[in-house]
Design a protein around this motif. Structure first.
Motif, PDB file in Angstrom:
ATOM      1  N   GLY A  58      18.623  91.296  85.586  1.00 42.57           N
ATOM      2  CA  GLY A  58      18.759  91.016  84.175  1.00 42.57           C
ATOM      3  C   GLY A  58      18.927  92.235  83.309  1.00 42.57           C
ATOM      4  N   SER A  59      18.626  93.396  83.859  1.00 41.95           N
ATOM      5  CA  SER A  59      18.739  94.638  83.097  1.00 41.95           C
ATOM      6  C   SER A  59      19.481  95.674  83.923  1.00 41.95           C
ATOM      7  N   THR A  60      20.291  96.454  83.241  1.00 43.45           N
ATOM      8  CA  THR A  60      21.037  97.517  83.916  1.00 43.45           C
ATOM      9  C   THR A  60      21.005  98.782  83.070  1.00 43.45           C
ATOM     10  N   TYR A  61      21.296  99.881  83.733  1.00 43.87           N
ATOM     11  CA  TYR A  61      21.416 101.181  83.066  1.00 43.87           C
ATOM     12  C   TYR A  61      22.691 101.848  83.567  1.00 43.87           C
ATOM     13  N   TYR A  62      23.385 102.531  82.681  1.00 42.06           N
ATOM     14  CA  TYR A  62      24.540 103.345  83.051  1.00 42.06           C
ATOM     15  C   TYR A  62      24.452 104.682  82.327  1.00 42.06           C
ATOM     16  N   ALA A  63      24.746 105.729  83.054  1.00 43.49           N
ATOM     17  CA  ALA A  63      24.884 107.024  82.407  1.00 43.49           C
ATOM     18  C   ALA A  63      26.088 106.978  81.465  1.00 43.49           C
ATOM     19  N   ASP A  64      26.033 107.734  80.392  1.00 43.85           N
ATOM     20  CA  ASP A  64      27.137 107.741  79.423  1.00 43.85           C
ATOM     21  C   ASP A  64      28.462 108.101  80.092  1.00 43.85           C
ATOM     22  N   SER A  65      28.393 108.961  81.109  1.00 43.68           N
ATOM     23  CA  SER A  65      29.609 109.437  81.758  1.00 43.68           C
ATOM     24  C   SER A  65      30.310 108.355  82.582  1.00 43.68           C
ATOM     25  N   VAL A  66      29.607 107.279  82.920  1.00 41.60           N
ATOM     26  CA  VAL A  66      30.219 106.227  83.739  1.00 41.60           C
ATOM     27  C   VAL A  66      30.267 104.883  83.018  1.00 41.60           C
ATOM     28  N   LYS A  67      29.669 104.819  81.838  1.00 42.90           N
ATOM     29  CA  LYS A  67      29.631 103.563  81.098  1.00 42.90           C
ATOM     30  C   LYS A  67      31.051 103.100  80.798  1.00 42.90           C
ATOM     31  N   GLY A  68      31.326 101.848  81.059  1.00 45.47           N
ATOM     32  CA  GLY A  68      32.654 101.294  80.852  1.00 45.47           C
ATOM     33  C   GLY A  68      33.564 101.430  82.062  1.00 45.47           C
ATOM     34  N   ARG A  69      33.150 102.244  83.035  1.00 47.86           N
ATOM     35  CA  ARG A  69      33.947 102.401  84.255  1.00 47.86           C
ATOM     36  C   ARG A  69      33.263 101.755  85.470  1.00 47.86           C
ATOM     37  N   PHE A  70      31.990 102.040  85.672  1.00 51.85           N
ATOM     38  CA  PHE A  70      31.271 101.522  86.833  1.00 51.85           C
ATOM     39  C   PHE A  70      30.517 100.253  86.437  1.00 51.85           C
TER      40      PHE A  70
END
Length: 129
Positions: free
Chosen positions: A56-68
């Motif tokens: 239900g929750s996820t985290y993405y580094a700014d450098s990969v957000k929108g790609r991974f």
């Protein structure tokens, strides 16, 4: 034997894609949050992505957000990480880790590896022309 195994790394040109997978053996991932971390040569380890045990929750580094996009496949007991649009800056050894405590979950969902129970040995991703 309880272990995590990463797969899917390799050499790819900029703009290309890879699909990493984190597979668990000896235990089920249903009750664990899973984090992907990476370490580039000469740099500190950084959090790439994390998914909670409930998905239900996820985290993405700014450098990969929108790609991974991280997900969990409970039927296969794996956590895949498709990586499209790769950049040279994505070059690193990628590790997956599993944690069960609320403490480690809080940190994982902020991009940090604290109190994780299991680690894989890593898979190398090289993005180069």
């Amino acid at each position: 034997q309880l272990q995590l195994v990463e797969s899917g790394g390799g050499l790819v040109q900029p703009g290309g894609s890879l699909r990493l997978s984190c597979a668990a053996s000896g235990f089920t991932l249903d009750y664990y949050h899973i984090g992907w971390f990476r370490q580039a040569p000469g740099k500190e380890r950084e959090g790439v992505s994390c998914i909670s045990s409930s998905a239900g929750s996820t985290y993405y580094a700014d450098s990969v957000k929108g790609r991974f996009t991280i997900s969990s496949d409970n039927a296969k007991n794996t956590v895949p990480l498709p990586m499209p649009s790769l950049k040279p800056a994505d070059t690193a050894v990628y590790y997956c880790a599993a944690g069960r405590s609320l403490y480690s979950s809080t940190y994982c969902l902020a991009g940090y590896a604290v109190d994780m129970d299991f680690w894989g040995k890593g898979t190398l991703v090289t993005v180069s022309s």
